[in-house]
Every structure is written in structure tokens, then in C-alpha cells.
Design a protein around this motif. Structure first.
Motif, PDB file in Angstrom:
ATOM      1  N   GLN A 142      -9.191   4.127   5.628  1.00  0.00           N
ATOM      2  CA  GLN A 142      -8.731   5.148   5.503  1.00  0.00           C
ATOM      3  C   GLN A 142      -9.479   6.456   3.892  1.00  0.00           C
ATOM      4  O   GLN A 142     -11.233   5.587   4.319  1.00  0.00           O
ATOM      5  CB  GLN A 142      -7.651   5.030   3.963  1.00  0.00           C
ATOM      6  CG  GLN A 142      -6.501   3.198   4.329  1.00  0.00           C
ATOM      7  CD  GLN A 142      -5.609   2.987   3.656  1.00  0.00           C
ATOM      8  OE1 GLN A 142      -7.108   2.187   2.780  1.00  0.00           O
ATOM      9  NE2 GLN A 142      -4.370   2.367   3.925  1.00  0.00           N
ATOM     10  N   THR A 143      -8.562   7.290   3.630  1.00  0.00           N
ATOM     11  CA  THR A 143      -9.506   7.935   2.679  1.00  0.00           C
ATOM     12  C   THR A 143     -10.135   6.792   1.592  1.00  0.00           C
ATOM     13  O   THR A 143     -11.579   7.123   1.701  1.00  0.00           O
ATOM     14  CB  THR A 143      -8.823   9.011   1.984  1.00  0.00           C
ATOM     15  OG1 THR A 143      -7.954   9.751   3.131  1.00  0.00           O
ATOM     16  CG2 THR A 143      -9.816   9.566   1.414  1.00  0.00           C
ATOM     17  N   GLU A 144     -10.035   5.979   1.557  1.00  0.00           N
ATOM     18  CA  GLU A 144     -10.172   5.202  -0.089  1.00  0.00           C
ATOM     19  C   GLU A 144     -11.439   4.135   0.802  1.00  0.00           C
ATOM     20  O   GLU A 144     -11.941   4.196  -0.109  1.00  0.00           O
ATOM     21  CB  GLU A 144      -9.160   4.713  -0.007  1.00  0.00           C
ATOM     22  CG  GLU A 144      -7.973   5.318  -1.019  1.00  0.00           C
ATOM     23  CD  GLU A 144      -7.045   5.791  -0.104  1.00  0.00           C
ATOM     24  OE1 GLU A 144      -7.027   5.689   1.010  1.00  0.00           O
ATOM     25  OE2 GLU A 144      -5.991   5.786  -0.989  1.00  0.00           O
ATOM     26  N   THR A 167      -9.348   3.304  15.533  1.00  0.00           N
ATOM     27  CA  THR A 167      -9.964   2.983  14.417  1.00  0.00           C
ATOM     28  C   THR A 167      -8.905   2.408  13.440  1.00  0.00           C
ATOM     29  O   THR A 167      -7.973   4.150  13.088  1.00  0.00           O
ATOM     30  CB  THR A 167     -11.292   3.512  14.490  1.00  0.00           C
ATOM     31  OG1 THR A 167     -10.616   4.996  13.954  1.00  0.00           O
ATOM     32  CG2 THR A 167     -11.826   3.172  15.484  1.00  0.00           C
ATOM     33  N   GLU A 220      -3.266   7.626  12.458  1.00  0.00           N
ATOM     34  CA  GLU A 220      -1.766   7.110  13.330  1.00  0.00           C
ATOM     35  C   GLU A 220      -1.513   6.227  14.038  1.00  0.00           C
ATOM     36  O   GLU A 220      -2.706   6.091  14.727  1.00  0.00           O
ATOM     37  CB  GLU A 220      -0.383   8.500  13.669  1.00  0.00           C
ATOM     38  CG  GLU A 220      -1.816   9.390  13.532  1.00  0.00           C
ATOM     39  CD  GLU A 220      -1.007  10.302  14.298  1.00  0.00           C
ATOM     40  OE1 GLU A 220       0.808  10.042  14.733  1.00  0.00           O
ATOM     41  OE2 GLU A 220      -1.564  11.555  14.757  1.00  0.00           O
ATOM     42  N   ARG A 271      -2.092  13.104   5.236  1.00  0.00           N
ATOM     43  CA  ARG A 271      -1.769  12.062   4.527  1.00  0.00           C
ATOM     44  C   ARG A 271      -0.767  12.616   3.524  1.00  0.00           C
ATOM     45  O   ARG A 271      -1.169  13.561   2.714  1.00  0.00           O
ATOM     46  CB  ARG A 271      -2.089  11.180   3.224  1.00  0.00           C
ATOM     47  CG  ARG A 271      -1.614   9.924   3.680  1.00  0.00           C
ATOM     48  CD  ARG A 271      -2.546   9.680   2.048  1.00  0.00           C
ATOM     49  NE  ARG A 271      -3.659   8.402   2.671  1.00  0.00           N
ATOM     50  CZ  ARG A 271      -4.301   8.186   1.735  1.00  0.00           C
ATOM     51  NH1 ARG A 271      -3.925   7.637   0.535  1.00  0.00           N
ATOM     52  NH2 ARG A 271      -5.094   7.095   2.059  1.00  0.00           N
ATOM     53  N   GLY A 275      -1.033  12.556  11.402  1.00  0.00           N
ATOM     54  CA  GLY A 275      -2.836  11.607  10.929  1.00  0.00           C
ATOM     55  C   GLY A 275      -3.610  11.955   9.554  1.00  0.00           C
ATOM     56  O   GLY A 275      -4.154  12.055   9.009  1.00  0.00           O
ATOM     57  N   ILE A 328     -10.880  12.836   5.942  1.00  0.00           N
ATOM     58  CA  ILE A 328     -12.281  12.179   5.460  1.00  0.00           C
ATOM     59  C   ILE A 328     -12.522  11.349   6.929  1.00  0.00           C
ATOM     60  O   ILE A 328     -13.831  10.829   6.936  1.00  0.00           O
ATOM     61  CB  ILE A 328     -11.823  11.120   4.723  1.00  0.00           C
ATOM     62  CG1 ILE A 328     -12.871   9.775   4.365  1.00  0.00           C
ATOM     63  CG2 ILE A 328     -10.221  10.351   5.562  1.00  0.00           C
ATOM     64  CD1 ILE A 328     -13.714   9.955   3.421  1.00  0.00           C
ATOM     65  N   THR A 329     -11.960  11.668   7.836  1.00  0.00           N
ATOM     66  CA  THR A 329     -12.584  11.287   9.671  1.00  0.00           C
ATOM     67  C   THR A 329     -14.030  12.314   9.975  1.00  0.00           C
ATOM     68  O   THR A 329     -14.647  11.824  10.090  1.00  0.00           O
ATOM     69  CB  THR A 329     -11.814  11.972  10.298  1.00  0.00           C
ATOM     70  OG1 THR A 329     -10.281  11.301   9.785  1.00  0.00           O
ATOM     71  CG2 THR A 329     -11.702  11.344  12.302  1.00  0.00           C
ATOM     72  N   ILE A 378      -0.888  -1.970  13.213  1.00  0.00           N
ATOM     73  CA  ILE A 378      -0.014  -1.039  11.518  1.00  0.00           C
ATOM     74  C   ILE A 378       1.051  -0.515  12.110  1.00  0.00           C
ATOM     75  O   ILE A 378       1.174  -0.189  12.990  1.00  0.00           O
ATOM     76  CB  ILE A 378      -1.030  -0.148  11.572  1.00  0.00           C
ATOM     77  CG1 ILE A 378      -2.575  -0.352  11.427  1.00  0.00           C
ATOM     78  CG2 ILE A 378      -0.099   0.612   9.889  1.00  0.00           C
ATOM     79  CD1 ILE A 378      -3.671  -1.125  10.580  1.00  0.00           C
ATOM     80  N   THR A 420      -9.464   6.696  18.698  1.00  0.00           N
ATOM     81  CA  THR A 420      -8.393   7.163  17.732  1.00  0.00           C
ATOM     82  C   THR A 420      -8.780   6.922  17.046  1.00  0.00           C
ATOM     83  O   THR A 420      -9.080   5.343  16.325  1.00  0.00           O
ATOM     84  CB  THR A 420      -6.736   7.171  19.406  1.00  0.00           C
ATOM     85  OG1 THR A 420      -5.880   7.237  17.807  1.00  0.00           O
ATOM     86  CG2 THR A 420      -6.529   5.757  19.227  1.00  0.00           C
ATOM     87  N   VAL A 421      -7.860   8.195  15.751  1.00  0.00           N
ATOM     88  CA  VAL A 421      -7.528   7.424  14.288  1.00  0.00           C
ATOM     89  C   VAL A 421      -6.943   7.895  13.900  1.00  0.00           C
ATOM     90  O   VAL A 421      -6.048   9.140  14.164  1.00  0.00           O
ATOM     91  CB  VAL A 421      -8.953   8.160  13.558  1.00  0.00           C
ATOM     92  CG1 VAL A 421      -9.119   9.311  13.605  1.00  0.00           C
ATOM     93  CG2 VAL A 421      -9.330   7.589  12.267  1.00  0.00           C
TER      94      VAL A 421
HETATM   95  C1  WT7 Z   1      -3.550   6.142   6.870  1.00  0.00           C
HETATM   96  C2  WT7 Z   1      -4.823   6.472   5.892  1.00  0.00           C
HETATM   97  C3  WT7 Z   1      -8.550   6.870   9.050  1.00  0.00           C
HETATM   98  C4  WT7 Z   1      -8.814   8.281   8.985  1.00  0.00           C
HETATM   99  C5  WT7 Z   1      -7.614   9.282   8.532  1.00  0.00           C
HETATM  100  C6  WT7 Z   1      -5.966   8.745   8.239  1.00  0.00           C
HETATM  101  C7  WT7 Z   1      -2.465   5.414   8.029  1.00  0.00           C
HETATM  102  C8  WT7 Z   1      -4.799   5.737   9.616  1.00  0.00           C
HETATM  103  C9  WT7 Z   1      -4.748   4.711  11.405  1.00  0.00           C
HETATM  104  C10 WT7 Z   1      -4.323   3.772  12.615  1.00  0.00           C
HETATM  105  C11 WT7 Z   1      -2.740   3.766  12.762  1.00  0.00           C
HETATM  106  C12 WT7 Z   1      -3.710   4.202  10.231  1.00  0.00           C
HETATM  107  C13 WT7 Z   1      -2.167   4.625   7.913  1.00  0.00           C
HETATM  108  C14 WT7 Z   1      -3.821   4.590   6.791  1.00  0.00           C
HETATM  109  N1  WT7 Z   1      -3.959   5.039   9.387  1.00  0.00           N
HETATM  110  N2  WT7 Z   1      -5.691   5.207  11.514  1.00  0.00           N
HETATM  111  N3  WT7 Z   1      -5.743   3.616  13.759  1.00  0.00           N
HETATM  112  N4  WT7 Z   1      -3.406   2.798  13.502  1.00  0.00           N
HETATM  113  N5  WT7 Z   1      -2.813   3.705  11.023  1.00  0.00           N
HETATM  114  O1  WT7 Z   1      -6.884   8.847   6.892  1.00  0.00           O
HETATM  115  O2  WT7 Z   1      -5.098  10.144   4.997  1.00  0.00           O
HETATM  116  O3  WT7 Z   1      -6.738   8.255   3.862  1.00  0.00           O
HETATM  117  O4  WT7 Z   1      -4.709   8.181   5.871  1.00  0.00           O
HETATM  118  O5  WT7 Z   1      -3.424   6.266   7.917  1.00  0.00           O
HETATM  119  O6  WT7 Z   1      -1.370   4.104   7.357  1.00  0.00           O
HETATM  120  O7  WT7 Z   1      -3.030   4.384   5.929  1.00  0.00           O
HETATM  121  P1  WT7 Z   1      -6.197   9.121   5.359  1.00  0.00           P
END
Ligand code: WT7
Length: 690
Positions: free
Chosen positions: A443-445, A440, A416, A566, A564, A339-340, A552, A413-414
Motif C-alpha cells: 500500500q501507499t502507507e 505483490t 488489485e 484508490r 489499482g 506509490i508503485t 486478498i 503484478t500490483v
Molecule cells: C490497496 C492499496 C501497492 C501499490 C499500489 C496500490 C490493493 C494492492 C494488491 C495485490 C490485491 C492489492 C489493496 C491495498 N492491493 N496490491 N497484489 N492484490 N490487492 O496502492 O493505492 O495504496 O492501494 O490496493 O486493497 O490495500 P494503494
């Protein structure tokens, strides 16, 4: 384990140890002031914004984002919330995404680079697509999709492509016609791509012969037979396959095409050279794309994102949080297959008319100076990557950024949590203390960024992503739905109290799952038509400090965040069970210095197996790579005599995760088989050495 924080998972008794419970609880850090220059130049430098996006201004505040787009027809209503949690944004409006990302820039910026493709082999020249060139390529491909394949608005197209310029071109060609694309990360196995294609009954499957990664050519087309087989087994094989080639004059794969099904893209495109295909106006709430992601159940779910709300939200946040200007050269070192990449490599930067860099390979190829050489050469001003990449580049080349003239203004940064040490290196060494770092969270959603500091307005605090983005209202709820006060030091479940335009519309083919997975937890009255009764449950544990900044801790569900990305533990476990000798399998998160988390896999074998454990280990790894892909490769596979179980026969993953992370397993005396815990612990510790 519980210690200072309440158990955020609420899974006491279910036997799982979630990511958030093995989180490192960093201390509160000092604030850093935003760079002075941004106060003069940033898109968002007027503190009046806070008022414009105050809760009392909801939902009208988001019109500010919609106004960044070109609409064929203006919306009549900002938000239709009659049927929560199914929201419709900018109702009555219509627009075309490709027109917004390409056509509307032609009058002023036809010659400006839209996409700069940087091949992994350093000797190979960049491929620059200006907005004018992109316009031509998108139309030619749209002509192929429409005229050769007969695809019509609403049809699904699965795109299994790596980081090549054809990927954004294909996405935009779909958007131009109102086709719904589903991009599957190139690193996923053929089988994984095939199941996703079948889930949404894609009529077309798009792939390529190969690409460069880590200094080697990957034969990507070799995945096609297993994709087709998986899709056929699921009852929805695609009618056609479109095959790109990485090089015009040679093939990177020995795989043969099936002439009754497969089409060479170069041949089809040549027939439509110079084609004109008008962008088709789509209703604001027509689906734009699906993105499959892992959750608590075995099958990945297709998050469906809308046209108007999604594009408005990602464009608005890229402007305010990433501070993107049309003059920027922006590089997001992520993959478009996640999604990023959709939101912040393709759609938002192009909607804003900026230049976006698409890099083919891995960050440290051929050495950890590579990203900084690329950034210097292209004059990159806004950069984004993951904590895993930051940790890697720091470890391999801590001094390398200093060797270059870097002009970063914003560093994002995004994906984790980022530990303060890595954050500071990013800020000092990569940003030279002159760039704002934005952590930042989303999530995907959620479609776009939900929590982050605003680069010119907010002080930065390493280890915390920051407050809610404009119009976004994060909160922490305990298991009973009570709000945990800011600054209490207690963790709980992160929720969003109000909807926003980037929120997914539904789960493809399973709307009920949207309700169950994201809203059921805190909704007390299913019949309520008031959105206030429907907090969005994110699946992350977090704390909110007295200043409103969110920290988080990690997932509370059966999801492991690897670098990063899932991964669902259930998906990994079902892959293990395809190995005939394996009777039971459990995947648990183990902390890793570079990748944040990795899956550790425990398997118990069927009685009578006489071979070596190494043999089974290798087969388990192969099974995981086949059904998911190399990204899910486990840290270790442990062949154990038996799984720790409750008296009712449930596997206690919490105990296994405790062992994997060399932590306390808690009280195990009530287990059906407490003696295996010591056995497994001994096996794992022995292997780890003194
Ligand atoms: C999960 C979502 C956002 C797009 C990439 C991942 C973790 C995401 C951070 C952050 C700490 C983060 C969460 C979230 N996450 N960004 N800046 N700091 N944790 O998308 O695959 O849908 O995963 O990524 O746990 O729920 P995703």
C-alpha cells in the motif's frame, strides 16, 4: 453475504457494503514451480534467508537492506521503537537519496542508461538519460530550486506532472537538497492538486504544458488556474510555479503564464547549465516525500515517508522480490504519481543502478501489441503492471505477446487482486512459462512490497499473493483481535504484527490520524511502548491458507480500488454535493470486468427540481471530474427518489451496493423507507435490460 467467511469489515450495522464483501472467492489453485533458471541466477536463491529474517532476528535483519545503500554516516541503532507507532529506522545514520540513485553509479556506469523515456506517439524517438546525463540534469534543476527559488531542506514542493522524464529528475533534484516532494498524479484535476499543495504548504508547484495520452494531447497547463485558486482558498498558495514544456520549440497549451509567479523551466535551466550541486546528507529519519492517498474521511491524507528506512526497504525488496540486477532493463507500466512508481520506477531501480523505462501513455496505444513491441525493442527483462492492464491487454490482444521475442525473467503484478485466469495468461503468454510471476501486495502507507512469493524460492499459486516478504509478518485478526488460524478458510482483517523500515512515519500535520486509522483498532493500551502491542491494520480483508499464502479480498473501509487506484467514497460524495440540485449522494463499489471495481453513484435531489435526470447526471459527472479527476468518473449516476435509510436517518450504502451488483440486499424491512429499495432496484434492473 457472510457465508463461509466472517464479516471482515466489522461494519455490520454501519450500513456499508465494502469491496471485500463483493469479492469473488476464487478456489484454491494448483502450485507452479519457480522457473529453474532463476535458481541459478536470482539475487535471492539461498534458503538461508528465511533464518536471517526470522522473527528472532528482528529488527537487525533489515540491516541487510540498509547495507545496499551508501551512507555518509553509519547508523548507531537499527530501530528506535520507544514511541510506537512512530518508529525511527537506522537512527544516527545519514545519507542522500540522489547520491544513492545517481552519483554512486558514475564511477562504473556513467554511460549506462538510467532512464529510457518512451513517448506515446510511436514515431517519436526515445529519450535516453544515462547515469551521467541524469547526474547533470538533476544538478542543474537542483541549482534552480536552491538558487532561483531559495528552497531549503525541509521545504515542500508539489509536483503535478505526467509521465515525462522531468518528473523523476525533479524528484531527485528535491532529494538532492533535502526538499520534501509531493507528487500528485497527473490525471488528478487542478483543484485536487491545489488542495494537496496547500495541505503541506508547498512553496513551489511544478507543472508542464501538456502530454500525450490515448492518442491525444492533454492540455495539462489548463489545470493551473484551478490549482492556484484551490491553494489560495485554503490559505497556502505556492510562491512560485515552475513550468516544463513537452517540446522545446512549441507549446501544447494556450494557457498564459503569470510572469510574477511562473517560471519557464527551460529559461531557468539554461542559466544553470553545467551547475554543480553537492548532495546534502540527510538524517535517516528526515522526510523524503509525501504521497496523498484516500481514506475513510473526506480529505486525502499525506503519508510521509522517511529517507533511510524507505530507501533501504524499497531497494531491498526490488532486489529480492523483483530480482533486479544492475544489468536489467526494467519496465514498470504504472504511473510515477502513485506509490508503485515512486518506489519501483524511480527510487529502487535507480538505487540498484538498473535501467528503468518511463512510458508516457496508456498501455494499448495505438494497439494492444504496443507493450510487447517496446519490451522487445528495449530488451526488457523485468516487467511490472496492474491486473487491470493485464485484463485489458489480454482481452484486446490475447495472441499479441507471441508475435515478439520477449525475454522476461520476472513478471510482477500490483494494485488489485488478480483472478487466476488473468494470472495464467500473464504467465503462459507473456512469460512463455519461463518467467516467475510475483503478485505483490502492499500500500501507499507501507512504502514497499509486503506480501509476495520470492521468485526463485517459492512456488507460485495464482490468486494468492504469497507469504510475507522477508522480515514481514502478516496475520489475520477477527473483530475481537483474535488471530484466525492459517488454513481455517475464514477471512478477517489483514494486519502486520511487526514494523518494517518502509512503513510511513506519520500523516502530514496529523500524527494522531496515524494512530487512529492504522493502529487504534487492535491496540489495547495506548501507553504501551512495546511494538508487539501495535499491529498495523491494513484495511484489507484477506485469508491465509495453511501454506501461509495470503489471499486478498479487498478493502473493508470506504475506499474503492479502481484499476489499482484508490478512491475515497467520501471524496466522491462531497464532489456530488457541490451540484446545487443534489441533496444527498452515496458512492458504492460495483464489480467491473476490466477495472476490478468502479464507483456507482446514487443521488437524491432537492425538492422542486424540474429538469431532466440526464441533466443532473451530466453535472454530477462534471463535478466529480473537476474536484477529483477523470479517474473517478462513475460507472453510472442514478437519480433516485430517496436514499434507503435507517430509522436514524443513515444512508444504507450496503443496500445500494447490493442493487448495483445485482445481489441480495439482505433484510430491509427495518428501514425507515423499505419501499424505495424495490423502486431503486427496479430502476437499475430495468436499465440493465433482460
Ligand atoms: C490497496 C492499496 C501497492 C501499490 C499500489 C496500490 C490493493 C494492492 C494488491 C495485490 C490485491 C492489492 C489493496 C491495498 N492491493 N496490491 N497484489 N492484490 N490487492 O496502492 O493505492 O495504496 O492501494 O490496493 O486493497 O490495500 P494503494
Amino acid at each position: 453475504m457472510a457465508g463461509r467467511y466472517a464479516s471482515p469489515g466489522g461494519r455490520e450495522g454501519s450500513g456499508d457494503l465494502s469491496e471485500s464483501e463483493i469479492a469473488v472467492h476464487w478456489a484454491e489453485e494448483e502450485y507452479l514451480a519457480p522457473p529453474a533458471e532463476l535458481a541459478r541466477t536470482a539475487n535471492l536463491r539461498d534458503p538461508g534467508l528465511l533464518e536471517r529474517f526470522a522473527p528472532s532476528a528482528f529488527p537487525g535483519c533489515f540491516e541487510e537492506y540498509a547495507a545496499l545503500l551508501t551512507w555518509r554516516r553509519r547508523w548507531d541503532q537499527v530501530l528506535d521503537a520507544q514511541r510506537p507507532p512512530f518508529y525511527r529506522w537506522f537512527v544516527g545514520g545519514s545519507l542522500n537519496v540522489a547520491e544513492n540513485c545517481v552519483d554512486r553509479h558514475l564511477a562504473t556506469a556513467a554511460e549506462r542508461p538510467a532512464i529510457v523515456f518512451v513517448p506515446e506517439p510511436e514515431g517519436e524517438p526515445d529519450v535516453v538519460l544515462t547515469y551521467g546525463e541524469l547526474h547533470r540534469r538533476v544538478q542543474e534543476l537542483a541549482a534552480v530550486l536552491r538558487d532561483d527559488f531559495g528552497l531549503v531542506a525541509g521545504d515542500r514542493v508539489t509536483i503535478h506532472l505526467p509521465m515525462v522524464p522531468e518528473l523523476p529528475v525533479t524528484m531527485l533534484a528535491c532529494a538532492r537538497l533535502g526538499l520534501v516532494h509531493s507528487v500528485v498524479f497527473g490525471g488528478f484535476s487542478g483543484e485536487a492538486a491545489g488542495h494537496r499543495s496547500a495541505d503541506c504548504a508547498s512553496r513551489l508547484f511544478v507543472t508542464t504544458d501538456g502530454y500525450w495520452r490515448g492518442g491525444r494531447v492533454v492540455d495539462h497547463l489548463a489545470n493551473l488556474p484551478s490549482s492556484m485558486e484551490a491553494a489560495r482558498a485554503d490559505g497556502h498558495p505556492p510562491e512560485r510555479v515552475l513550468v516544463f514544456r513537452r517540446y522545446p520549440d512549441r507549446s501544447l497549451s494556450a494557457e498564459r503564464l503569470d510572469p510574477s509567479r511562473d517560471v519557464e523551466a527551460s529559461v531557468a535551466l539554461a542559466r544553470h547549465a553545467g551547475a554543480r550541486v553537492e548532495p546534502r546528507a540527510q538524517p535517516s529519519d528526515a522526510p523524503l516525500f509525501l504521497m496523498y492517498t484516500s481514506g475513510t474521511t473526506g480529505r486525502p491524507k499525506g503519508c510521509q515517508h522517511a529517507t533511510g528506512g524507505y530507501l533501504a526497504y524499497v531497494t531491498g525488496t526490488a532486489r529480492s522480490i523483483l530480482d533486479l540486477h544492475p544489468e536489467d532493463v526494467y519496465w514498470c507500466l504504472a504511473d510515477i504519481g502513485w506509490i508503485t512508481g515512486h518506489s519501483y520506477i524511480v527510487y529502487a531501480p535507480l538505487a540498484l543502478g538498473a535501467t528503468t523505462v518511463v512510458y508516457e501513455g496508456v498501455p494499448a496505444q495505438p494497439d494492444p501489441g504496443r507493450p510487447w513491441r517496446v519490451a522487445e525493442r528495449l530488451g526488457v527483462t523485468v516487467f511490472q503492471t496492474s491486473p487491470t492492464a493485464i485484463r485489458l491487454l489480454r482481452r484486446l490482444g490475447p495472441e499479441r505477446p507471441r508475435e515478439h521475442r520477449l525475454r522476461f525473467r520476472v513478471l510482477a503484478t500490483v494494485g488489485e487482486p488478480i483472478e487466476p485466469e488473468a494470472w495464467r495468461w500473464y504467465y503462459r503468454e507473456v512469460g512463455r512459462g519461463r518467467a516467475a510471476v510475483v503478485d505483490t501486495w502492499w500500500q501507499t502507507e507501507t512504502g514497499g512490497i509486503l506480501c509476495s512469493t520470492k521468485p526463485a524460492l517459492d512456488r507460485m499459486k495464482p490468486g494468492s499473493c504469497g507469504p510475507g516478504a522477508p522480515g514481514i509478518r502478516p496475520a489475520i485478526l477477527d473483530e475481537d483481535g483474535q488471530e484466525v488460524p492459517h488454513g481455517s478458510g475464514r477471512a478477517g482483517n489483514l494486519v502486520l504484527l511487526a514494523p518494517w523500515p518502509g512503513l510511513m512515519q506519520t500523516i502530514w500535520g496529523d500524527p494522531d490520524r496515524l494512530v487512529r486509522q492504522y493502529f487504534a483498532k487492535y491496540n489495547r493500551d495506548r501507553s504501551s511502548t512495546d511494538w508487539r502491542d501495535w499491529p498495523y491494520f491494513a484495511g484489507d480483508a484477506a485469508l491465509i491458507a495453511a501454506d501461509g499464502y495470503v489471499r486478498i479480498l479487498g478493502r473493508v473501509d470506504d475506499v474503492i480500488n479502481v484499476a489499482g487506484h484508490r478512491l475515497g467514497t467520501k471524496e466522491i460524495e462531497s464532489a456530488c454535493l457541490t451540484v446545487p440540485e443534489v441533496a444527498e449522494a452515496a458512492a458504492v463499489p460495483v464489480a467491473d470486468e476490466l477495472k476490478g471495481r468502479l464507483p456507482d453513484v446514487y443521488v437524491a435531489l432537492r425538492p422542486g427540481w424540474a429538469g431532466s435526470p440526464q441533466e443532473v447526471e451530466a453535472r454530477v459527472v462534471r463535478a466529480i471530474e473537476t474536484s477529483i479527476g477523470k479517474i473517478a468518473r462513475p460507472h453510472r449516476v442514478w437519480v433516485v427518489p430517496d436514499m434507503p435509510k435507517t430509522r436514524s436517518g443513515k444512508i444504507l450504502r450496503r443496500v445500494l451496493a447490493g442493487i448495483s451488483n445485482h445481489r441480495d440486499t439482505g433484510d430491509v424491512t427495518t428501514l425507515a423507507n423499505p419501499e424505495v429499495v424495490a423502486q431503486i432496484r427496479e430502476q437499475v434492473d430495468r436499465d440493465r435490460g433482460p
